[in-house]
Design an enzyme around this catalytic site. Structure first.
Site, PDB file in Angstrom:
ATOM      1  CG  HIS A 205      -3.329   5.049  -0.414  1.00  0.00           C
ATOM      2  ND1 HIS A 205      -3.461   3.727  -0.763  1.00  0.00           N
ATOM      3  CD2 HIS A 205      -4.059   5.765  -1.318  1.00  0.00           C
ATOM      4  CE1 HIS A 205      -4.250   3.639  -1.836  1.00  0.00           C
ATOM      5  NE2 HIS A 205      -4.623   4.853  -2.192  1.00  0.00           N
TER       6      HIS A 205
ATOM      7  CG  ASP B 176      -2.003   0.927   1.285  1.00  0.00           C
ATOM      8  OD1 ASP B 176      -1.901   1.981   0.625  1.00  0.00           O
ATOM      9  OD2 ASP B 176      -3.002   0.655   1.969  1.00  0.00           O
TER      10      ASP B 176
HETATM   11  C1  B12 Z   1      -4.635   9.842  -3.187  1.00  0.00           C
HETATM   12  C2  B12 Z   1      -5.132   8.439  -3.406  1.00  0.00           C
HETATM   13  C3  B12 Z   1      -4.311   7.581  -4.134  1.00  0.00           C
HETATM   14  C4  B12 Z   1      -2.913   7.960  -4.623  1.00  0.00           C
HETATM   15  C5  B12 Z   1      -1.949   7.813  -3.436  1.00  0.00           C
HETATM   16  C6  B12 Z   1      -0.761   8.772  -3.541  1.00  0.00           C
HETATM   17  C7  B12 Z   1       0.120   8.675  -2.317  1.00  0.00           C
HETATM   18  N1  B12 Z   1       1.330   8.253  -2.504  1.00  0.00           N
HETATM   19  O1  B12 Z   1      -0.337   8.906  -1.199  1.00  0.00           O
HETATM   20  C8  B12 Z   1      -2.703   6.918  -5.757  1.00  0.00           C
HETATM   21  C9  B12 Z   1      -3.208   7.495  -7.072  1.00  0.00           C
HETATM   22  C10 B12 Z   1      -1.271   6.432  -5.959  1.00  0.00           C
HETATM   23  C11 B12 Z   1      -3.652   5.814  -5.333  1.00  0.00           C
HETATM   24  C12 B12 Z   1      -3.528   4.502  -5.750  1.00  0.00           C
HETATM   25  C13 B12 Z   1      -4.440   3.509  -5.434  1.00  0.00           C
HETATM   26  N2  B12 Z   1      -5.593   3.648  -4.772  1.00  0.00           N
HETATM   27 CO1  B12 Z   1      -6.065   5.275  -3.829  1.00  0.00          CO
HETATM   28  N3  B12 Z   1      -6.806   6.767  -3.089  1.00  0.00           N
HETATM   29  C14 B12 Z   1      -6.400   8.015  -2.895  1.00  0.00           C
HETATM   30  C15 B12 Z   1      -7.479   8.871  -2.201  1.00  0.00           C
HETATM   31  C16 B12 Z   1      -8.177   9.709  -3.281  1.00  0.00           C
HETATM   32  C17 B12 Z   1      -7.019   9.780  -1.087  1.00  0.00           C
HETATM   33  C18 B12 Z   1      -6.149   9.106  -0.007  1.00  0.00           C
HETATM   34  C19 B12 Z   1      -5.694  10.174   0.951  1.00  0.00           C
HETATM   35  O2  B12 Z   1      -4.603  10.706   0.819  1.00  0.00           O
HETATM   36  N4  B12 Z   1      -6.581  10.515   1.902  1.00  0.00           N
HETATM   37  C20 B12 Z   1      -6.323  11.575   2.890  1.00  0.00           C
HETATM   38  C21 B12 Z   1      -5.743  10.978   4.190  1.00  0.00           C
HETATM   39  C22 B12 Z   1      -5.529  12.112   5.194  1.00  0.00           C
HETATM   40  O3  B12 Z   1      -6.708  10.083   4.730  1.00  0.00           O
HETATM   41  P1  B12 Z   1      -6.436   8.544   4.986  1.00  0.00           P
HETATM   42  O4  B12 Z   1      -5.380   8.044   4.061  1.00  0.00           O
HETATM   43  O5  B12 Z   1      -7.736   7.847   4.981  1.00  0.00           O
HETATM   44  O6  B12 Z   1      -5.820   8.468   6.469  1.00  0.00           O
HETATM   45  C23 B12 Z   1      -6.554   8.909   7.607  1.00  0.00           C
HETATM   46  C24 B12 Z   1      -7.524   7.855   8.188  1.00  0.00           C
HETATM   47  O7  B12 Z   1      -7.749   6.742   7.371  1.00  0.00           O
HETATM   48  C25 B12 Z   1      -6.942   7.480   9.509  1.00  0.00           C
HETATM   49  N5  B12 Z   1      -6.052   6.314   9.576  1.00  0.00           N
HETATM   50  C26 B12 Z   1      -5.321   5.695   8.631  1.00  0.00           C
HETATM   51  N6  B12 Z   1      -4.612   4.723   9.139  1.00  0.00           N
HETATM   52  C27 B12 Z   1      -4.858   4.673  10.451  1.00  0.00           C
HETATM   53  C28 B12 Z   1      -4.344   3.851  11.448  1.00  0.00           C
HETATM   54  C29 B12 Z   1      -4.773   4.053  12.769  1.00  0.00           C
HETATM   55  C30 B12 Z   1      -4.254   3.159  13.826  1.00  0.00           C
HETATM   56  C31 B12 Z   1      -5.689   5.102  13.056  1.00  0.00           C
HETATM   57  C32 B12 Z   1      -6.128   5.339  14.428  1.00  0.00           C
HETATM   58  C33 B12 Z   1      -6.210   5.920  12.055  1.00  0.00           C
HETATM   59  C34 B12 Z   1      -5.779   5.709  10.762  1.00  0.00           C
HETATM   60  O8  B12 Z   1      -6.160   8.583   9.892  1.00  0.00           O
HETATM   61  C35 B12 Z   1      -5.555   9.156   8.714  1.00  0.00           C
HETATM   62  C36 B12 Z   1      -5.281  10.625   8.968  1.00  0.00           C
HETATM   63  O9  B12 Z   1      -6.472  11.350   9.168  1.00  0.00           O
HETATM   64  C37 B12 Z   1      -8.433   7.752  -1.607  1.00  0.00           C
HETATM   65  C38 B12 Z   1      -9.901   8.139  -1.469  1.00  0.00           C
HETATM   66  C39 B12 Z   1     -10.152   8.880  -0.190  1.00  0.00           C
HETATM   67  N7  B12 Z   1     -10.923   9.922  -0.302  1.00  0.00           N
HETATM   68  O10 B12 Z   1      -9.647   8.504   0.860  1.00  0.00           O
HETATM   69  C40 B12 Z   1      -8.206   6.619  -2.584  1.00  0.00           C
HETATM   70  C41 B12 Z   1      -8.371   5.142  -2.130  1.00  0.00           C
HETATM   71  C42 B12 Z   1      -7.752   4.975  -0.751  1.00  0.00           C
HETATM   72  N8  B12 Z   1      -7.597   4.405  -3.113  1.00  0.00           N
HETATM   73  C43 B12 Z   1      -8.166   3.315  -3.403  1.00  0.00           C
HETATM   74  C44 B12 Z   1      -7.631   2.361  -4.314  1.00  0.00           C
HETATM   75  C45 B12 Z   1      -8.490   1.154  -4.643  1.00  0.00           C
HETATM   76  C46 B12 Z   1      -6.374   2.531  -4.909  1.00  0.00           C
HETATM   77  C47 B12 Z   1      -5.679   1.586  -5.875  1.00  0.00           C
HETATM   78  C48 B12 Z   1      -5.760   0.094  -5.519  1.00  0.00           C
HETATM   79  C49 B12 Z   1      -6.271   1.880  -7.263  1.00  0.00           C
HETATM   80  C50 B12 Z   1      -5.785   0.980  -8.351  1.00  0.00           C
HETATM   81  N9  B12 Z   1      -6.687   0.133  -8.808  1.00  0.00           N
HETATM   82  O11 B12 Z   1      -4.645   1.052  -8.752  1.00  0.00           O
HETATM   83  C51 B12 Z   1      -4.228   2.086  -5.855  1.00  0.00           C
HETATM   84  C52 B12 Z   1      -3.386   1.377  -4.806  1.00  0.00           C
HETATM   85  C53 B12 Z   1      -1.926   1.626  -5.014  1.00  0.00           C
HETATM   86  C54 B12 Z   1      -1.122   1.055  -3.865  1.00  0.00           C
HETATM   87  N10 B12 Z   1      -0.256   0.111  -4.164  1.00  0.00           N
HETATM   88  O12 B12 Z   1      -1.288   1.469  -2.744  1.00  0.00           O
HETATM   89  C55 B12 Z   1      -9.486   3.096  -2.685  1.00  0.00           C
HETATM   90  C56 B12 Z   1      -9.406   2.044  -1.577  1.00  0.00           C
HETATM   91  C57 B12 Z   1     -10.688   1.236  -1.553  1.00  0.00           C
HETATM   92  C58 B12 Z   1     -10.875   0.384  -0.358  1.00  0.00           C
HETATM   93  N11 B12 Z   1      -9.979   0.276   0.596  1.00  0.00           N
HETATM   94  O13 B12 Z   1     -11.930  -0.159  -0.269  1.00  0.00           O
HETATM   95  C59 B12 Z   1      -9.824   4.554  -2.201  1.00  0.00           C
HETATM   96  C60 B12 Z   1     -10.615   4.628  -0.890  1.00  0.00           C
HETATM   97  C61 B12 Z   1     -10.648   5.213  -3.340  1.00  0.00           C
HETATM   98  C62 B12 Z   1     -12.017   4.579  -3.500  1.00  0.00           C
HETATM   99  N12 B12 Z   1     -13.047   5.208  -2.970  1.00  0.00           N
HETATM  100  O14 B12 Z   1     -12.174   3.567  -4.084  1.00  0.00           O
HETATM  101  N13 B12 Z   1      -4.584   6.280  -4.516  1.00  0.00           N
END
Ligand code: B12
Length: 147
Positions: free
Chosen positions: A16, A14
Site C-alpha cells: 500500500h 505490504d
Molecule cells: C488501494 C488499496 C489497495 C491497493 C493498493 C495499491 C497501492 N499500491 O497502493 C491494492 C489493490 C494493491 C490492495 C491490495 C491489498 N489490500 Co488493500 N486497500 C486499499 C484501500 C482501498 C485504500 C488504501 C489507501 O490508499 N488509503 C489512503 C491512504 C492515504 O491511507 P492509509 O494507507 O491508511 O495511510 C494513512 C494512515 O493510515 C496513516 N498512517 C499510515 N501509516 C502510518 C504510520 C505512522 C507512524 C503514522 C503516524 C500514521 C500512519 O497516515 C496515512 C496518511 O494519511 C484500503 C481501504 C482503505 N479505505 O484504507 C484497502 C486495505 C488497506 N487493503 C486491505 C487488504 C486486506 C488488502 C490485501 C491483503 C487484499 C488481498 N486479499 O489481496 C492486499 C494486500 C497486498 C499487499 N501485499 O500489500 C485491507 C486491510 C485490512 C486490515 N488491515 O485489517 C483494507 C483496509 C481494505 C479492507 N477494509 O479490508 N489494496
C-alpha cells in the site's frame, strides 16, 4: 531545533503506497529530513538506513493486516544492532478486524513502539508529539526509548 532525520517505510510484504507518499510529504513539509524506503521494507532495511544516516526516528506503516507479525521483534532487533535510542512510531491498519483501538495500542506498545497510531490520526498532532519526543530524547529523558 536541529533537523531530525527519519526513516519512513511500509513494513513486510505490504504494497500500500498512497499513505506512504502522504507521510513523506507531510513530514518533509514539517522540516524533517525524510529517507523514504517506500513499500515492502524489511526490519533490517529500516535499521541499515537508520545506521547509515544517523536517523533519530523510524516511522513504520502497516496497512494490510499482518502488522502484528511483521512488527514483532523490531525493537529487540534495533537494540541488537546498536540502535538503543531510536524513536519508533507505528501506524496504519495494524491488525485484522475490529479490535478496540486501546487493545491495539497496548499490544504495539508492549512490543516496544514509542507511539501507536490508527489510520484516522491527525498528522499535525503526530508532528507535535514527535517534536516533543525528539526534544526529550535529546535531553536524555528516560521516558522515551529506554531500551
Ligand atoms: C488501494 C488499496 C489497495 C491497493 C493498493 C495499491 C497501492 N499500491 O497502493 C491494492 C489493490 C494493491 C490492495 C491490495 C491489498 N489490500 Co488493500 N486497500 C486499499 C484501500 C482501498 C485504500 C488504501 C489507501 O490508499 N488509503 C489512503 C491512504 C492515504 O491511507 P492509509 O494507507 O491508511 O495511510 C494513512 C494512515 O493510515 C496513516 N498512517 C499510515 N501509516 C502510518 C504510520 C505512522 C507512524 C503514522 C503516524 C500514521 C500512519 O497516515 C496515512 C496518511 O494519511 C484500503 C481501504 C482503505 N479505505 O484504507 C484497502 C486495505 C488497506 N487493503 C486491505 C487488504 C486486506 C488488502 C490485501 C491483503 C487484499 C488481498 N486479499 O489481496 C492486499 C494486500 C497486498 C499487499 N501485499 O500489500 C485491507 C486491510 C485490512 C486490515 N488491515 O485489517 C483494507 C483496509 C481494505 C479492507 N477494509 O479490508 N489494496
Amino acid at each position: 531545533m536541529k533537523t531530525a532525520t527519519m526513516i519512513l517505510g511500509v513494513i513486510g510484504s505490504d504494497c500500500h503506497a498512497v499513505g506512504n507518499k502522504i507521510l513523506e510529504r507531510v513530514f518533509s513539509d514539517a522540516g524533517f529530513k525524510v529517507i523514504n524506503l517506500g513499500v515492502m521494507v524489511s526490519q533490517d532495511e529500516y535499521i541499515d538506513a537508520a545506521i547509515e544516516t544517523g536517523a533519530e526516528v523510524i516511522m513504520v506503516s502497516s496497512l494490510y493486516g499482518h502488522g502484528e507479525i511483521d512488527c514483532q521483534g523490531f525493537r529487540e532487533r534495533c537494540v541488537e544492532r546498536g540502535l538503543h535510542r531510536v524513536i519508533i512510531y507505528v501506524g496504519g491498519n495494524l491488525v485484522i478486524g475490529k479490535t478496540p483501538r486501546e487493545q491495539v495500542i497496548a499490544k504495539f506498545e508492549q512490543m516496544g513502539y514509542d507511539r501507536v497510531f490508527m489510520p484516522d490520526v491527525d498528522l499535525e498532532s503526530v508532528i507535535e508529539l514527535l517534536r516533543e519526543d525528539i526534544k526529550k530524547q535529546r535531553l536524555g529523558n528516560e521516558s522515551i526509548s529506554k531500551y
